[in-house]
Scaffold this motif. Structure first.
Motif, PDB file in Angstrom:
ATOM      1  N   GLN A  73       0.840  -1.191   0.000  1.00 48.07           N
ATOM      2  CA  GLN A  73       0.000   0.000   0.000  1.00 48.07           C
ATOM      3  C   GLN A  73       0.877   1.244   0.000  1.00 48.07           C
ATOM      4  O   GLN A  73       1.992   1.220   0.530  1.00 48.07           O
ATOM      5  CB  GLN A  73      -0.893   0.034   1.247  1.00 48.07           C
ATOM      6  CG  GLN A  73      -1.950  -1.032   1.323  1.00 48.07           C
ATOM      7  CD  GLN A  73      -2.864  -0.823   2.529  1.00 48.07           C
ATOM      8  OE1 GLN A  73      -3.162   0.304   2.923  1.00 48.07           O
ATOM      9  NE2 GLN A  73      -3.301  -1.910   3.125  1.00 48.07           N
ATOM     10  N   PRO A  74       0.384   2.348  -0.573  1.00 48.57           N
ATOM     11  CA  PRO A  74       1.152   3.585  -0.493  1.00 48.57           C
ATOM     12  C   PRO A  74       1.306   4.021   0.961  1.00 48.57           C
ATOM     13  O   PRO A  74       0.406   3.794   1.780  1.00 48.57           O
ATOM     14  CB  PRO A  74       0.280   4.589  -1.267  1.00 48.57           C
ATOM     15  CG  PRO A  74      -0.654   3.759  -2.081  1.00 48.57           C
ATOM     16  CD  PRO A  74      -0.877   2.501  -1.311  1.00 48.57           C
ATOM     17  N   PRO A  75       2.420   4.656   1.315  1.00 54.31           N
ATOM     18  CA  PRO A  75       2.584   5.162   2.680  1.00 54.31           C
ATOM     19  C   PRO A  75       1.473   6.162   3.010  1.00 54.31           C
ATOM     20  O   PRO A  75       1.117   6.993   2.168  1.00 54.31           O
ATOM     21  CB  PRO A  75       3.954   5.848   2.641  1.00 54.31           C
ATOM     22  CG  PRO A  75       4.656   5.253   1.473  1.00 54.31           C
ATOM     23  CD  PRO A  75       3.596   4.917   0.473  1.00 54.31           C
ATOM     24  N   PRO A  76       0.898   6.099   4.221  1.00 61.31           N
ATOM     25  CA  PRO A  76      -0.179   7.030   4.586  1.00 61.31           C
ATOM     26  C   PRO A  76       0.188   8.485   4.373  1.00 61.31           C
ATOM     27  O   PRO A  76      -0.645   9.289   3.933  1.00 61.31           O
ATOM     28  CB  PRO A  76      -0.421   6.719   6.067  1.00 61.31           C
ATOM     29  CG  PRO A  76      -0.003   5.293   6.220  1.00 61.31           C
ATOM     30  CD  PRO A  76       1.155   5.124   5.292  1.00 61.31           C
ATOM     31  N   GLU A  77       1.450   8.850   4.660  1.00 58.96           N
ATOM     32  CA  GLU A  77       1.842  10.248   4.515  1.00 58.96           C
ATOM     33  C   GLU A  77       1.822  10.698   3.057  1.00 58.96           C
ATOM     34  O   GLU A  77       1.597  11.877   2.759  1.00 58.96           O
ATOM     35  CB  GLU A  77       3.218  10.494   5.116  1.00 58.96           C
ATOM     36  CG  GLU A  77       4.360   9.674   4.528  1.00 58.96           C
ATOM     37  CD  GLU A  77       4.556   8.332   5.229  1.00 58.96           C
ATOM     38  OE1 GLU A  77       5.656   7.763   5.069  1.00 58.96           O
ATOM     39  OE2 GLU A  77       3.628   7.866   5.932  1.00 58.96           O
ATOM     40  N   GLN A  78       2.034   9.762   2.128  1.00 58.70           N
ATOM     41  CA  GLN A  78       1.964  10.120   0.716  1.00 58.70           C
ATOM     42  C   GLN A  78       0.528  10.502   0.339  1.00 58.70           C
ATOM     43  O   GLN A  78       0.301  11.460  -0.414  1.00 58.70           O
ATOM     44  CB  GLN A  78       2.431   8.941  -0.152  1.00 58.70           C
ATOM     45  CG  GLN A  78       2.385   9.221  -1.643  1.00 58.70           C
ATOM     46  CD  GLN A  78       2.774   8.010  -2.484  1.00 58.70           C
ATOM     47  OE1 GLN A  78       2.884   6.898  -1.974  1.00 58.70           O
ATOM     48  NE2 GLN A  78       2.981   8.221  -3.767  1.00 58.70           N
ATOM     49  N   ILE A  79      -0.425   9.777   0.889  1.00 59.74           N
ATOM     50  CA  ILE A  79      -1.834  10.046   0.613  1.00 59.74           C
ATOM     51  C   ILE A  79      -2.266  11.364   1.252  1.00 59.74           C
ATOM     52  O   ILE A  79      -2.873  12.222   0.601  1.00 59.74           O
ATOM     53  CB  ILE A  79      -2.707   8.883   1.128  1.00 59.74           C
ATOM     54  CG1 ILE A  79      -2.335   7.583   0.400  1.00 59.74           C
ATOM     55  CG2 ILE A  79      -4.192   9.198   0.947  1.00 59.74           C
ATOM     56  CD1 ILE A  79      -3.002   6.350   0.981  1.00 59.74           C
TER      57      ILE A  79
END
Length: 294
Positions: A73-79
């Motif tokens: 999954q993409p890192p939460p901070e990227q989202i």
């Protein structure tokens, strides 16, 4: 952030965010004004990003060389960084993850969205790949027609079941590695040339039929979709798509021609299925699906 439309009415600005599970092409990303997040994958112990550091040709080359592959999954901070950037100029963000039935990315996005006071709306319409692509196109059309972001979310989630996908898998080897089938079943399928036809209905991947050879698998998928269109989706305006996995576009183009001949009343689209599907099914998959149009 608000602006006046042609009738002098106040309109709220909404940004659309999706990831590469959506199958959106670069042209569609531009035309639909979508902000696209590349999905990460582990290939041979290294992290790659779909569409940026990892294309289909590279992925399948590494797969043929025996590299172990898995999804992430993409890192939460990227989202959240993307959301915050967009919310500086928009009233809402409509975020489209892949179906919650196949990944935890949807639940992750929902948890993150709780910190944004209702301005980030995560659309869980149980779609992936070609059906998710159509859902995002529908969202843009509804927004352009003046519908608000909450109204678009509500409508798309209400219409979640008005889509269907069938996949003919060429090999069970990757499904065996992921534990979804046993080694004995995979070996038997290879010996007997069994091609499982899988289905995605309501966001979950299930077995549909087991047949001998890809020719029979294609017939089964076409008949299944014809049945869906005549019964479940009778009277509903639908789009029909063909899909494939692999680095050879001609493989998909030949399948698209077969599907177009079987559904002459539709303009059949073609998509190379996302790496999130390729990771579990490998090369040589053929797909067929439909999704409701606005």
């Amino acid at each position: 952030m608000n602006y006046l439309n042609g009738q002098g009415e106040m309109t709220l600005k909404t940004a659309i965010v999706a990831d590469t599970n959506s199958n959106l092409t670069p042209d569609m990303v531009r035309d639909l004004d979508v902000h696209l997040i590349p999905m990460p994958f582990f290939v041979g112990g290294e992290t790659y990003w779909e569409g940026t550091t990892l294309d289909h040709a590279t992925f399948f080359q590494k797969l043929r060389e025996g590299a172990e592959v898995s999804t992430s999954q993409p890192p939460p901070e990227q989202i959240t960084q993307l959301w915050e950037q967009l919310l500086e100029e928009h009233d809402y963000v409509l975020h489209f993850p892949m179906t919650s039935g196949l990944s935890g990315s949807c639940e992750t996005a929902k948890a993150l969205a709780k910190d944004y006071g209702g301005r980030v709306l995560v659309v869980d319409d149980r779609r992936i790949s070609l059906t998710l692509m159509q859902s995002i196109a529908n969202a843009r059309q509804l927004l352009d027609q003046g519908m608000s972001a909450p109204e678009v979310q509500q409508r798309l989630e209400a219409e979640a079941d008005q889509s269907s996908i069938y996949l003919a898998v060429n090999t069970l080897e990757l499904l065996r590695k992921s534990g979804r089938v046993t080694a004995a079943a995979a070996a038997m399928a290879a010996v007997l040339h069994i091609k499982p036809v899988l289905q995605i209905q309501g966001g979950k991947l299930d077995a549909y039929k087991k047949v001998r050879g890809m020719i029979q698998a294609k017939k089964v998928m076409i008949e299944a979709l014809k049945q869906d269109l005549a019964t479940r989706f009778a009277g509903v305006k639908m789009a029909v798509y063909s899909g494939y996995t692999g680095a050879d576009p001609s493989y998909g183009e030949r399948w698209q021609e077969e599907v177009q001949a079987a559904f002459p009343e539709y303009r059949v689209g073609l998509t190379c299925l996302p790496l999130s599907i390729c990771c579990h099914t490998g090369e040589g998959v053929l797909g067929l699906g439909c999704a409701k149009l606005v």
